[in-house]
Write a protein that holds these residues in place. Structure first.
Motif: not given
Ligand code: PFF
Length: 446
Positions: A277-306
């Motif tokens: 959230v803080f790396t991407q400058g997102m809003d922590p109070g984003e609501g029920p979508g928070l995990m579903f949006v942040t984790l794909p972003i995080a994993f997209a950056e990792l090797p073997w992310g998918a």
């Protein structure tokens, strides 16, 4: 069900089963978004205090009733009340629990269905090369598609009710043994990755440096509701599992282990998610979508992310599966106690929950503006009212029953902690947990 139920085969199996019930969407999905909406560290402090002073003692109370009664929740309550010469109406507490879990399961199944969708997308590599905005827009588009959501909701509920129809102990033990260690390992890996991101330090400060001015009676009530929700306490669901608890096991130790595991998962998930959230400058109070949006972003950056993302959603799905099985159990046990066969009871519960779940599905599209109560739509209503009002009220009554009504000898034996351990538990429940829950409920609702 009668007094000679089957038992969990080992002590470890009991702890794993209760952990399976406790660890689920509450830790990985709900904890981060509700902490985000309620100001971070101050909320976290309240939540931990409630876990210790309320969640844990009431969890023990709930399991004790099941363990002493060795029957389905309503029958255990009725049996123990009769033994104590108290009103048989205490049985209705089991029914109240069944109504509570009915409401919870209706949205739980829908959100777990989101994990199925995301699992499939992760396996297909749909997130690879996507930027954060695309990922967020993709989630919005999914929410606006009731057909896809209904399909996943149906599939998830079917998975749940099939295991429940087959009988709890058999289906669960093996799954939990494998799942918990794997889930921990993956969350540790994710938190390790989070430590390398720019947002990590901000995330830690935000999670662990409390600003107590953020606390209002409503925030306190949210924290209390969440403590009950995450530990699966207050709806007689763990009471149903207590009925299968082995004779010689210390309940405080088992419950303590569960609480530590449960809070640990939430903290790891929180650290991982808020770093993104803080790396991407997102809003922590984003609501029920928070995990579903942040984790794909995080994993997209990792090797073997998918690959990692697929494993993550698979584990999340399994974790929600074991929780939803626990959610369904008190309802099925109640119907069974009324003479219905297990299979029929599971089918009836499944159909009812499925229908009500459709309201949650449609809350993101067709029924988005249908707000019958205090500006809440159907999804808001089922995610807040049962969790923040029904669970604490149920927990309070369960605690009162165990600490004031239940025959003392039975209660002591069911706690399995010796004389002084029992007195300590009883003192905490009578003079701290019950008044605290009552005060928070009154202050939050006024
Ligand atoms: N504890 C579960 C979670 O954190 O996802 C949810 C839950 C299960 C709540 C069982 C209530 C319950 F009776």
């Amino acid at each position: 069900m009668n007094a000679t139920l089957e038992r969990w085969s080992t002590r470890r199996a009991f702890i794993l089963a209760v952990t399976g019930a406790a660890v689920g969407l509450g830790n990985i999905w709900r904890f981060p978004y509700i902490t985000g909406e309620n100001g971070g560290a101050a909320f976290l402090v309240l939540y931990v205090v409630f876990v210790l002073l309320l969640g844990l003692p009431v969890m023990m109370a709930e399991i004790m009733i099941g363990r002493a009664g060795r029957r389905a929740p309503m029958q255990s309550l009725g049996h123990l009340a009769a033994q104590a010469g108290a009103s048989r109406h205490w049985r209705l507490l089991g029914l109240f629990g069944a109504v509570t879990v009915f409401c919870i399961l209706s949205f739980y199944s829908v959100v777990s269905g989101w994990s199925i969708e995301f699992l499939v997308m992760a396996i297909n590599g749909d997130f690879v090369g996507r930027d954060p905005t695309e990922i967020a827009t993709g989630f919005e588009a999914f929410l606006g598609d009731p057909r896809r959501m209904t399909f996943n909701h149906t599939l998830f509920l079917f998975m749940t009710m099939t295991v429940v129809a087959a009988g709890v102990a058999k289906g669960l033990e093996r799954l939990n043994n494998l799942l918990m260690p794997l889930l921990y390992l993956l969350l540790l890996l994710l938190a390790g990755y989070a430590a390398t991101t720019d947002g990590f330090a901000t995330a830690l400060a935000w999670l662990f440096r409390p600003d107590f001015s953020a606390i209002t009676p409503l925030v306190v009530m949210h924290a209390m509701g969440h403590a009950f929700f995450t530990l699966a306490v207050g709806a007689c669901a763990l009471m149903a599992y207590g009925a299968y608890m082995p004779e010689h096991q210390s309940l405080p130790r088992a419950a303590g282990a569960v609480a530590v595991l449960d809070v640990g998962v939430a903290l790891l998930a929180g650290i991982a998610i808020f770093s993104v959230v803080f790396t991407q400058g997102m809003d922590p109070g984003e609501g029920p979508g928070l995990m579903f949006v942040t984790l794909p972003i995080a994993f997209a950056e990792l090797p073997w992310g998918a690959l990692w993302l697929s494993v993550f959603f698979l584990l999340l799905l399994l974790a929600t599966w074991t929780s939803s099985i626990n959610l369904a159990e008190p309802m099925v046990a109640t119907l069974q106690g009324w003479g219905m066969s297990r299979g029929k009871a599971a089918a009836a519960v499944g159909i009812g929950v499925w229908l009500v779940g459709l309201l949650s599905v449609l809350s993101f599209s067709t029924l988005a503006e249908w707000r019958p109560l205090f500006g809440m739509n159907a999804f808001d209503m089922v995610t807040t009212i049962p969790t923040e009002i029904f669970l604490p009220v149920g927990g309070l009554l369960i605690a009162a029953f165990a600490a004031w009504i239940m025959p003392r000898g039975e209660a002591r034996a069911a706690l399995g902690a010796g004389g002084s351990g029992f007195l300590l538990w009883q003192g905490v429940v009578r003079w701290i947990s019950i008044p605290l829950a009552a005060m928070v409920l009154i202050a939050g609702l006024l």
